[in-house]
Design a protein around this motif. Structure first.
Motif, short mmCIF file in Angstrom:
data_model
loop_
_atom_site.label_atom_id
_atom_site.label_comp_id
_atom_site.label_asym_id
_atom_site.label_seq_id
_atom_site.Cartn_x
_atom_site.Cartn_y
_atom_site.Cartn_z
N ILE A 166 4.05 -2.64 2.76
CA ILE A 166 3.37 -3.01 4.00
C ILE A 166 1.99 -2.38 4.01
O ILE A 166 1.86 -1.16 3.83
CB ILE A 166 4.17 -2.56 5.23
CG1 ILE A 166 5.54 -3.23 5.25
CG2 ILE A 166 3.41 -2.86 6.52
CD1 ILE A 166 6.44 -2.75 6.37
N ARG A 167 0.95 -3.20 4.23
CA ARG A 167 -0.42 -2.70 4.24
C ARG A 167 -0.98 -2.87 5.65
O ARG A 167 -0.96 -3.98 6.21
CB ARG A 167 -1.27 -3.46 3.23
CG ARG A 167 -0.76 -3.33 1.80
CD ARG A 167 -1.45 -4.28 0.86
NE ARG A 167 -0.76 -4.33 -0.42
CZ ARG A 167 -0.99 -5.24 -1.35
NH1 ARG A 167 -1.91 -6.18 -1.15
NH2 ARG A 167 -0.31 -5.23 -2.49
N ARG A 182 9.37 7.11 7.75
CA ARG A 182 10.16 5.88 7.65
C ARG A 182 9.96 5.12 6.34
O ARG A 182 10.58 4.08 6.12
CB ARG A 182 9.82 4.95 8.83
CG ARG A 182 10.26 5.51 10.18
CD ARG A 182 9.70 4.67 11.32
NE ARG A 182 10.32 5.02 12.59
CZ ARG A 182 9.95 6.05 13.36
NH1 ARG A 182 8.95 6.83 12.95
NH2 ARG A 182 10.57 6.30 14.49
N GLY A 183 9.09 5.61 5.51
CA GLY A 183 8.85 4.97 4.22
C GLY A 183 8.03 5.88 3.33
O GLY A 183 7.70 7.02 3.70
N THR A 184 7.70 5.41 2.14
CA THR A 184 6.91 6.18 1.18
C THR A 184 5.46 5.75 1.25
O THR A 184 5.15 4.55 1.11
CB THR A 184 7.44 5.95 -0.25
OG1 THR A 184 8.82 6.31 -0.31
CG2 THR A 184 6.65 6.77 -1.25
N VAL A 185 4.57 6.70 1.48
CA VAL A 185 3.14 6.39 1.55
C VAL A 185 2.62 6.17 0.13
O VAL A 185 2.68 7.06 -0.72
CB VAL A 185 2.36 7.52 2.24
CG1 VAL A 185 0.85 7.23 2.20
CG2 VAL A 185 2.82 7.69 3.68
N VAL A 186 2.13 4.97 -0.12
CA VAL A 186 1.59 4.62 -1.43
C VAL A 186 0.09 4.90 -1.48
O VAL A 186 -0.43 5.40 -2.48
CB VAL A 186 1.86 3.13 -1.76
CG1 VAL A 186 1.24 2.75 -3.10
CG2 VAL A 186 3.35 2.86 -1.75
N GLU A 187 -0.60 4.59 -0.38
CA GLU A 187 -2.05 4.79 -0.32
C GLU A 187 -2.46 5.06 1.11
O GLU A 187 -1.94 4.47 2.06
CB GLU A 187 -2.77 3.55 -0.86
CG GLU A 187 -4.28 3.70 -0.94
CD GLU A 187 -4.95 2.47 -1.52
OE1 GLU A 187 -6.19 2.45 -1.55
OE2 GLU A 187 -4.23 1.53 -1.92
N ASP A 188 -3.40 5.99 1.28
CA ASP A 188 -3.91 6.33 2.61
C ASP A 188 -5.38 6.66 2.46
O ASP A 188 -5.73 7.76 2.03
CB ASP A 188 -3.13 7.51 3.18
CG ASP A 188 -3.65 7.95 4.55
OD1 ASP A 188 -4.49 7.23 5.11
OD2 ASP A 188 -3.20 9.02 5.03
N LEU A 193 -3.60 1.97 5.30
CA LEU A 193 -2.35 2.65 4.95
C LEU A 193 -1.42 1.66 4.26
O LEU A 193 -1.22 0.54 4.74
CB LEU A 193 -1.67 3.19 6.21
CG LEU A 193 -0.35 3.94 6.00
CD1 LEU A 193 -0.59 5.26 5.27
CD2 LEU A 193 0.34 4.20 7.35
N THR A 194 -0.87 2.08 3.12
CA THR A 194 0.12 1.26 2.42
C THR A 194 1.41 2.03 2.32
O THR A 194 1.43 3.16 1.83
CB THR A 194 -0.36 0.88 1.00
OG1 THR A 194 -1.61 0.18 1.09
CG2 THR A 194 0.66 0.01 0.30
N ARG A 216 -3.29 -3.11 12.60
CA ARG A 216 -3.26 -4.50 12.18
C ARG A 216 -2.52 -4.64 10.85
O ARG A 216 -2.74 -3.86 9.91
CB ARG A 216 -4.69 -5.04 12.02
CG ARG A 216 -4.71 -6.56 11.69
CD ARG A 216 -6.12 -7.12 11.60
NE ARG A 216 -6.81 -6.65 10.40
CZ ARG A 216 -7.84 -5.81 10.42
NH1 ARG A 216 -8.30 -5.33 11.57
NH2 ARG A 216 -8.44 -5.45 9.29
N LEU A 217 -1.63 -5.62 10.78
CA LEU A 217 -0.92 -5.90 9.54
C LEU A 217 -1.81 -6.72 8.62
O LEU A 217 -2.20 -7.84 8.95
CB LEU A 217 0.38 -6.66 9.84
CG LEU A 217 1.18 -7.13 8.61
CD1 LEU A 217 1.72 -5.92 7.84
CD2 LEU A 217 2.34 -8.03 9.05
#
Length: 237
Positions: A166-167, A182-188, A193-194, A216-217
């Motif tokens: 989710i980006r 609630r999830g793993t941060v891939v990029e910030d 935020l991903t 915003r999604l």
């Protein structure tokens, strides 16, 4: 096996081991004639069926060369030709695409898919799980001699769960902290935020929280599971 049972076995089963050792003094064409004779076929029958397989497996120009001059890939092709020559109902193959270049791998894979479409049964082992995924309806995954997963490919991949990336843009620091649990941060970076999350319920929750916080999604990308990822998961990697 009785003589009758042995004859049925030879006619119904095609076999290609990984490290097959064909007589080097024979040509590829001679090897296929020998293979056909071993399942009780006469010279005319063999020759009629041999030429199409030599063409199909790109061995027609090399069929009269001695096998000792063959590369590993050529050995695999002529070995597969002898396994297919008598049109068996069951093909037992061990690493059938070993030693083949990308073009050869596709050609052999296409041949095996054609056999499957004709209703033939394929039983093969391979470390190349992408080939297994393309060719097989059912799989057994083994780790150190123990079965860790087995079943239909589709069912195994679905039951393993699916990650979704989710980006978001416009995520506040407070929202980022909340979503990180609630999830793993891939990029910030730079307000973008991903996150990687697993399961539809987690996706729905993150979208609800993000929307409420004014983020915003930008994109939502399901991650396709593969047999390789399942194998690594079974191995604890």
């Amino acid at each position: 096996l009785s003589s009758a049972a042995s004859d049925v076995y030879k006619r119904q089963v095609g076999y290609l081991p990984e490290a097959h050792r064909l007589p080097g003094y024979l040509s590829g064409r001679d090897m296929l004639r020998l293979s056909g004779a071993m399942v009780g076929k006469d010279r005319r029958w063999i020759d009629e069926r041999m030429e199409p397989w030599l063409e199909r497996l790109a061995m027609a120009d090399s069929a009269d060369r001695k096998i000792r001059e063959y590369s590993k890939g050529m050995m695999q092709r002529i070995g597969l030709a002898q396994a297919l020559l008598h049109d068996p109902e069951l093909l037992v193959l061990d690493e059938p695409m070993s030693g083949l270049d990308p073009i050869g791998r596709k050609e052999v894979r296409d041949v095996l898919l054609e056999q499957r479409a004709r209703g033939k049964t394929l039983l093969f082992t391979s470390h190349i799980l992408s080939d297994v995924e393309l060719l097989c309806d059912r799989v057994v995954i083994m780790q150190h001699g123990e079965i860790t997963s087995e079943g239909k490919v589709h069912d195994l991949l679905e039951s393993a769960g699916r990650n979704v990336e989710i980006r978001l843009s416009g995520a506040t620091p407070k929202l980022k902290d909340s979503l990180a649990t609630r999830g793993t941060v891939v990029e910030d970076a730079h307000g973008h935020l991903t996150l990687r999350v697993e399961g539809q319920s987690s996706v729905d929750e993150i979208l609800r929280i993000s929307n409420a916080a004014g983020a915003r999604l930008d994109a939502m990308v399901p991650e396709r599971r593969t047999l390789e990822s399942l194998f690594l998961q079974d191995a604890g990697r």
